[in-house]
Design a protein around this motif. Structure first.
Motif, PDB file in Angstrom:
ATOM      1  N   GLU A   1      94.892  51.985  60.201  1.00 52.35           N
ATOM      2  CA  GLU A   1      93.908  51.263  61.012  1.00 52.35           C
ATOM      3  C   GLU A   1      93.019  52.227  61.787  1.00 52.35           C
ATOM      4  O   GLU A   1      91.809  52.069  61.844  1.00 52.35           O
ATOM      5  N   ALA A   2      93.647  53.255  62.362  1.00 48.72           N
ATOM      6  CA  ALA A   2      92.878  54.238  63.135  1.00 48.72           C
ATOM      7  C   ALA A   2      91.865  54.952  62.247  1.00 48.72           C
ATOM      8  O   ALA A   2      90.714  55.176  62.638  1.00 48.72           O
TER       9      ALA A   2
ATOM     10  N   GLN B   1      86.276  55.674  60.507  1.00 47.39           N
ATOM     11  CA  GLN B   1      85.297  55.672  59.415  1.00 47.39           C
ATOM     12  C   GLN B   1      84.140  54.723  59.723  1.00 47.39           C
ATOM     13  O   GLN B   1      82.996  55.011  59.411  1.00 47.39           O
ATOM     14  N   GLN B   2      84.466  53.580  60.323  1.00 47.96           N
ATOM     15  CA  GLN B   2      83.427  52.590  60.547  1.00 47.96           C
ATOM     16  C   GLN B   2      82.567  52.941  61.751  1.00 47.96           C
ATOM     17  O   GLN B   2      81.381  52.670  61.757  1.00 47.96           O
ATOM     18  N   SER B   3      83.168  53.552  62.766  1.00 46.04           N
ATOM     19  CA  SER B   3      82.393  53.850  63.969  1.00 46.04           C
ATOM     20  C   SER B   3      81.384  54.969  63.714  1.00 46.04           C
ATOM     21  O   SER B   3      80.265  54.928  64.206  1.00 46.04           O
ATOM     22  N   ALA B   4      81.779  55.991  62.932  1.00 49.24           N
ATOM     23  CA  ALA B   4      80.856  57.078  62.611  1.00 49.24           C
ATOM     24  C   ALA B   4      80.140  56.743  61.309  1.00 49.24           C
ATOM     25  O   ALA B   4      80.768  56.633  60.276  1.00 49.24           O
TER      26      ALA B   4
ATOM     27  N   LYS C   1     107.701  54.253  66.429  1.00 48.92           N
ATOM     28  CA  LYS C   1     107.653  54.486  64.980  1.00 48.92           C
ATOM     29  C   LYS C   1     107.364  53.211  64.193  1.00 48.92           C
ATOM     30  O   LYS C   1     107.127  53.265  63.004  1.00 48.92           O
ATOM     31  N   GLU C   2     107.393  52.076  64.875  1.00 47.96           N
ATOM     32  CA  GLU C   2     107.176  50.812  64.166  1.00 47.96           C
ATOM     33  C   GLU C   2     105.815  50.812  63.491  1.00 47.96           C
ATOM     34  O   GLU C   2     104.790  51.014  64.140  1.00 47.96           O
ATOM     35  N   GLY C   3     105.826  50.582  62.209  1.00 46.33           N
ATOM     36  CA  GLY C   3     104.579  50.457  61.454  1.00 46.33           C
ATOM     37  C   GLY C   3     103.630  51.604  61.681  1.00 46.33           C
ATOM     38  O   GLY C   3     102.446  51.408  61.892  1.00 46.33           O
TER      39      GLY C   3
END
Lengths: 141, 373
Positions: free
Chosen positions: A116-117, A122-125, A107-109
Motif C-alpha cells: 500500500e505504501a 507511486q501515485q503521489s509522485a 508484523k500483521e500484514g
C-alpha cells in the motif's frame, strides 16, 4: 536392542531433516516421526521428547507445543492421524503472531502495508518520464 | 554527423530553433510543414527567416528549401564552419533569440566562432544578452569549454523597436565535452545585477537600484547592482531601461531574473520602481524554483549532457519548463537519448519547490568538423 533402535531412528530423522526444505513438508515429516516414537517406546518418553523439541527443526516454538499436546491422544489409528494432520494444517494457516505477544503486532500484514505504501508513493509522485516521453517509457521502466 | 540517416518531419511553427539546431548537430535532415498555414499571414516570420540565414552563415554546404508561401521548410544540414562572421538580427526579436541557439552550436564548429551580432540587446521577450552572459557562460565552462576566447561583450546597447545594439560573441572549439555531476546547488552567496538605461535620464538606473535593494536587502547583505548608462553612439536608437539580477550560490550556480521597459510607443508605461520590485520578486521566485541551472538554461545543459562523452552526467533542475519538456522529446527523436527523470520533493527541508534529478549517458559526440592539429 535399545541402542540399535535409537540409531535407526536417528538415521531416519536425519533423512527427514535432509529432505525437508519448505515449511509445510517439515511439519508433516516431524509429525509422522513423533507418532512413531510414541508408539515404539514410552519408557524413555521424557528424554525423547526433549531431544525432539531441541532439534525440532522449526523456528516457531508454538508448533512444538502443539505437537506435544497432540501426541497424548494419538494411538496410531489412521483416521485419527488424518484428522490430526488436518487440524495441524488449520493451525498453520492462522497467524501465530496474533495470539502470542503484543510486541509482534506490527508484523500483521506487513507485506500488505508495504504494498500500500509503495502504491501511495507511486501515485503521489507523478511519473515525469511517462509524461514527457509518452507510453513508450513504460516498457523500459 | 551521419548523412545517411533518415529525415525527420514536423508540423507547425513551434520550436523552430530547437529543430534546426538539433538537426545541424545530428546531421539529420528535417522537414517542417504547415508553418502558420491557417493564419491570415501564413509562413515563416521575418525573424525566423533571419534565423535560417544565420544558420546558413555558420554552416558550410547546408541546403535550405522553402516553398513560395513559406509554409514548408526543408533543411539538410551541412558542416558547422564558424570563423569570423557578422550578422544583422531581425528587429522583431532581440539578439538573445539568436544567441541562445549560437550557444548550443558554437562549441562544435570547425573554426572557433567570433561573431558580431547587431540588433536589440534587451527586450521583454527573450533572455537578454546580460542574462546569458551571467548564466550561460559559466555553464559552458563546467563542460570544459573554457579559455580567454570564451567571451560575450556588449559593445552597444540597443532597445526595441529600433535596436541599434551590437554584441561580440566568441567561443573556443573543443573536441569532447566533460561529463558533469552537478547535483548540489549550494546556498545563495551574493546577488549581482545590472540596471541599464539608454536615452533616458541616468537617474532612472539609480531609482531601479534603490527599489530592488529595498526587497533583496532583507535576505542578504552582499548585493551589488551596477548602473550601466550608455551614451551617444553606444546607446542605440530607442529609449528604454531594465534590470537583470543574478544570484550566485556557494557552488557556482547562477540563477537569474530580468525585466525591461516596454518598447517606445507600445504597451503601458512602466515605472522604474515597479519594474525593480517585480524583478526582485522574480529573482526570489527563481531561487524558490532552484536547481543547479536556472530555467532559461535548462535546455542548454541537457543538450551539452547529451553530447558529452560516453559517461553518466547528472544535474539537479528546478521544475521543468514547457520548452525544456519539448526539448527532451526532440533529444529523443534526434539522438535516441532518454533521460532518467526522478522527482525530488522538497519535503521537510523546505528548500524551495520540487526538484528534478536528470540523468543521462552521453552519446560520445565528437566534433568531426574540428581539424586535427
Amino acid at each position: 536392542m535399545d541402542k540399535e533402535e535409537r540409531n535407526s531412528r536417528n538415521l531416519r530423522r536425519k533423512v527427514a531433516a535432509a529432505t525437508d526444505s519448505g515449511n509445510g513438508t517439515a511439519e508433516e515429516a516431524s509429525a509422522s516421526e513423533m507418532e512413531e516414537s510414541s508408539a515404539e517406546d514410552k519408557g524413555e518418553s521424557m528424554e525423547d521428547s526433549d531431544t525432539e523439541e531441541s532439534d525440532g527443526e522449526d523456528s516457531q516454538p508454538q508448533c512444538a507445543g502443539v505437537k506435544t499436546q497432540e501426541s497424548k491422544f494419538d494411538k496410531s489409528e489412521d483416521d485419527v492421524e488424518g484428522l490430526l494432520k488436518e487440524e495441524e494444517e488449520y493451525k498453520e494457516a492462522s497467524d501465530f503472531s496474533l495470539d502470542t505477544v503484543g510486541a509482534l503486532k506490527w508484523k500483521e500484514g506487513i507485506t500488505q502495508k508495504a504494498a500500500e505504501a509503495f502504491l501511495r508513493q507511486q501515485q503521489s509522485a507523478p511519473n515525469l518520464r511517462k509524461l514527457i516521453y509518452g507510453t513508450v517509457a513504460e516498457d523500459e521502466g | 554527423m551521419t548523412s545517411a540517416s533518415a529525415s525527420l518531419s514536423y508540423v507547425g511553427c513551434n520550436f523552430l530553433r530547437q529543430r534546426l539546431v538539433l538537426s545541424t548537430l545530428s546531421g539529420r535532415p528535417v522537414k517542417i510543414r504547415k508553418i502558420r498555414a491557417k493564419e491570415e499571414n501564413p509562413g515563416l516570420r521575418d525573424f525566423e527567416a533571419n534565423f535560417i540565414r544565420l544558420i546558413d552563415k555558420i554552416t558550410n554546404g547546408s541546403r535550405i528549401e522553402i516553398n513560395q508561401t513559406g509554409t514548408t521548410l526543408y533543411y539538410q544540414p551541412g558542416l558547422l564552419y564558424g570563423g569570423s562572421l557578422e550578422h544583422d538580427c531581425s528587429p522583431n526579436r532581440s539578439i538573445g533569440y539568436y544567441l541562445e541557439s549560437l550557444l548550443c552550436l558554437a562549441p562544435f564548429m570547425k573554426h572557433p566562432i567570433r561573431i558580431v551580432l547587431r540588433g536589440a540587446t534587451n527586450d521583454q521577450v527573450d533572455p537578454t544578452v546580460d542574462c546569458l552572459k551571467a548564466t550561460a557562460l559559466p555553464l559552458l565552462k563546467r563542460f570544459g569549454i573554457d579559455g580567454e576566447e570564451l567571451e560575450l561583450k556588449i559593445v552597444r546597447r540597443g532597445m526595441p523597436p529600433k535596436g541599434g545594439g551590437e554584441v561580440i560573441f566568441s567561443c573556443p572549439v573543443k573536441k569532447a565535452l566533460m561529463p558533469i555531476q552537478y547535483i548540489d546547488p549550494g546556498k545563495i552567496k551574493r546577488i549581482r545585477g545590472v540596471a541599464y538605461s539608454v536615452r533616458v535620464s541616468p537617474q532612472i538606473a539609480n531609482r531601479i537600484v534603490d527599489s530592488a535593494r529595498s526587497i533583496l536587502n532583507k535576505f542578504l547583505p552582499d548585493i551589488y547592482i551596477h548602473t550601466d548608462h550608455m551614451k551617444g553612439t553606444s546607446s542605440g536608437k530607442s529609449p528604454g531601461f531594465g534590470l537583470t539580477l543574478v544570484a550566485e550560490t556557494t557552488n557556482g550556480t547562477f540563477l537569474s531574473a530580468e525585466l525591461a521597459s516596454s518598447p517606445q510607443g507600445q504597451g503601458p508605461a512602466v515605472l522604474p520602481e515597479d519594474l525593480a520590485i517585480n524583478c526582485a520578486k522574480l529573482l526570489l521566485e527563481e531561487i524558490h524554483r532552484g536547481g543547479c541551472v536556472d530555467s532559461t538554461n535548462q535546455s542548454l545543459v541537457l543538450l551539452l549532457m547529451t553530447l558529452g562523452q560516453q559517461d553518466v552526467s547528472k544535474v539537479l533542475l528546478g521544475p521543468l519548463s514547457p520548452y525544456t519538456i519539448e526539448f527532451l522529446r526532440h533529444l529523443r527523436s534526434y539522438f535516441q537519448v532518454m533521460f532518467k527523470i526522478e522527482s525530488k520533493p522538497s519535503g521537510e527541508e523546505r528548500k524551495g519547490g520540487d526538484k528534478v534529478l536528470m540523468t543521462c549517458v552521453g552519446i560520445g559526440f565528437s566534433n568531426l568538423s574540428k581539424t586535427v592539429k
